[in-house]
Design a protein around this motif. Structure first.
Motif: not given
Length: 191
Positions: A66-70, A91-97
């Protein structure tokens, strides 16, 4: 009286004093009749509703996930215009974390490092489409699923933080309006 006292953490004597204090009852009457009170209740309702929706994400993803998603959402919010924000652009931002190192980790271990909900694992195990996919396809689809599941939660959190700020401001405005009216009424009585 006992239940009320326990909920608001006031002694019986303090409750009686408040009940007999006309300034408190005048303020409460003013609070209930001011047009800003409806806005205040709407903001409070928004905060509460967000809490109900947040529970599903918080019981699916680990705290660190959750912290990474935030973190990803913060960057996403700064870089993408609000009109262009959706699960596809997130999605690309989620992929980076959540990078997946194929050489060091299986896709199943990757999922278990992020998801804490056993039902999610079972859903993946029984999903024939998921079972037919390659590990790379699974990763891409999981990233999209994480993006889709979390974007509304993160948007609501952002709006809930704004709502908390608005509650504080609205209540301050209501108090200041009440003080102004009270002072004006006092000045007019002296004339």
């Amino acid at each position: 009286m006992q239940d009320v006292r326990k909920k608001i953490h006031l002694s019986t004597d303090n409750i009686k004093l408040l009940r007999n204090d006309t300034s408190v009852s005048n303020f409460i009457n003013y609070l209930m009749t001011t047009p800003k009170f409806h806005s205040l209740l709407n903001q409070l309702n928004h905060i509460c509703v967000n809490g109900f929706f947040s529970e599903s994400i918080e019981t699916t993803f680990s705290t660190s996930a959750i912290q990474k998603l935030e973190k990803a959402f913060h960057r996403f919010s700064c870089e993408v215009f609000s009109i262009d924000r959706n699960e596809h652009t997130f999605a690309p931002y989620v992929k980076k974390v959540f990078p997946w190192n194929r050489k060091k980790q299986s896709i199943e271990d990757f999922v278990q490092s992020i998801v804490i909900n056993e039902k999610y694992y079972k859903m993946l195990e029984t999903n024939p489409l998921y079972q037919e996919q390659t590990s790379d396809e699974r990763y891409e689809n999981l990233i999209y699923d994480f993006s889709k599941a979390s974007i509304k939660y993160l948007e609501r959190n952002q709006l809930a933080e704004l709502a908390k700020y608005n509650v504080s401001n609205l209540f301050s405005e209501i108090v200041q309006d009440y003080v102004d009216i009270t002072v004006n009424n006092f000045k007019n009585r002296e004339k």
